[in-house]
Scaffold this active site. Structure first.
Site, PDB file in Angstrom:
ATOM      1  N   ALA A 221       0.858  -1.188   0.000  1.00 38.07           N
ATOM      2  CA  ALA A 221       0.000   0.000   0.000  1.00 38.07           C
ATOM      3  C   ALA A 221       0.889   1.230   0.000  1.00 38.07           C
ATOM      4  O   ALA A 221       2.088   1.167   0.273  1.00 38.07           O
ATOM      5  CB  ALA A 221      -0.899   0.002   1.235  1.00 38.07           C
ATOM      6  N   LYS A 222       0.275   2.318  -0.320  1.00 40.17           N
ATOM      7  CA  LYS A 222       0.938   3.615  -0.398  1.00 40.17           C
ATOM      8  C   LYS A 222       1.805   3.902   0.847  1.00 40.17           C
ATOM      9  O   LYS A 222       2.923   4.396   0.743  1.00 40.17           O
ATOM     10  CB  LYS A 222      -0.165   4.672  -0.516  1.00 40.17           C
ATOM     11  CG  LYS A 222       0.328   5.994  -0.946  1.00 40.17           C
ATOM     12  CD  LYS A 222       0.017   6.292  -2.389  1.00 40.17           C
ATOM     13  CE  LYS A 222       0.906   7.456  -2.719  1.00 40.17           C
ATOM     14  NZ  LYS A 222       1.132   7.850  -3.994  1.00 40.17           N
TER      15      LYS A 222
END
Ligand code: GLU
Length: 284
Positions: A221-222
């Site tokens: 994820a980011k």
């Protein structure tokens, strides 16, 4: 063969998305097949206009190409409406909290968190009473005797068509017969297969492929940092080479990768981005 990559334009693609795209592209193109890109942009609250182009730019930057125009689901709502009209559905006014509460009581063979059927058999008077409350209803599919599949939502209360419905309608409409996607989506497949059966649509061949995990072992994820093409210190060609390595491929150009690609030798384990943001071969 017609394959596809179907991202949601809610952010930049991360390495895991790019790797799935590369894999889907290689698979389709080695067989001389078509490869489509479809923007799954039905969740209007999360979609941001700039990401349509940025996602396409990043796919092109790692050497992927696609056939025909890029389709946007938000422009295809008539198709989803037609499909819903052919299905046995009912309105549901339950809130998430109500479902959570009701779903925690045991109810036979349905999985945890499954919809317990609260609104399934409301009389028309009860429906009218709930409708008068003013909260818009979601539409659920009435599912009969399919183990493990509950009455899932086809259209949300805010009017958005659900992922499962749109993906099935679009894959069939676009002639997609080869779906390559992350194994995190595998749980949705029984719902999609059911919809195909009910709508009389052909079933594509599914391949649910391993993911890239963050250093903490969770789905990339980011927040893991250095996960998008823009954030990477390497040039896009080198990112592709790195992603290809995680797929057991050593070619450096797209052509070399196409010549080398063999779906029967793909790794079956997830790979992990290490704490210094490099790839380990570590399996999970
Ligand atoms: N739009 C989905 C996603 O971005 C993928 C849909 C699919 O491959 O079936 O996770």
């Amino acid at each position: 063969m017609t394959g596809r990559f179907a991202p949601s334009p809610t952010g930049d693609l991360h390495l895991g998305n790019l790797r799935t795209a590369l894999l889907a592209w290689l698979w389709a193109r080695t067989g001389g097949g078509r490869f489509l890109v479809r923007m799954e942009d039905l969740d209007r609250g999360r979609v941001r206009e700039q990401f349509y182009d940025r996602q396409l730019r990043d796919l092109a930057a790692i050497g992927l190409d696609w056939d025909g125009p890029v389709v946007r689901q938000s422009e295809r709502t008539e198709l989803y409406e037609d499909a819903i009209a052919r299905l046995d559905t009912y309105p549901c006014w339950c809130t998430r909290a109500e479902i959570r509460e009701a779903a925690s009581a045991p109810h036979g063979e349905l999985p945890e968190g499954a919809y317990p059927g609260t609104c399934r058999d409301l009389s028309s008077a009860e429906q009218a009473e709930r409708a008068a409350g003013g909260r818009p209803a979601a539409l659920r599919l009435r599912v009969e005797g399919v183990p493990g599949v509950d009455d899932f939502v086809l259209r949300r209360g805010d009017g958005a068509f659900a992922y499962n419905l749109a993906v099935v309608v679009d894959d069939a409409d676009q002639g997609v017969n080869h779906v390559v996607r992350g194994h995190d989506l595998e749980d949705s497949t029984p719902r999609q297969l059911l919809l195909m059966r009910l709508l009389g649509l052909p079933e594509p061949e599914y391949h649910h492929v391993p993911l890239i995990l963050g250093p903490d072992g969770k789905r990339l994820a980011k927040r893991h940092g250095a996960v998008t093409l823009e954030e990477r210190p390497e040039a896009p060609d080198d990112v592709r080479t790195m992603l290809a390595r995680t797929l057991g491929l050593s070619g450096r150009t797209p052509d070399e990768l196409l010549r080398e690609f063999d779906p029967s030798t793909l790794p079956t384990a997830d790979c992990r981005l290490s704490a210094d943001r490099r790839f380990d071969r570590a399996a999970s």
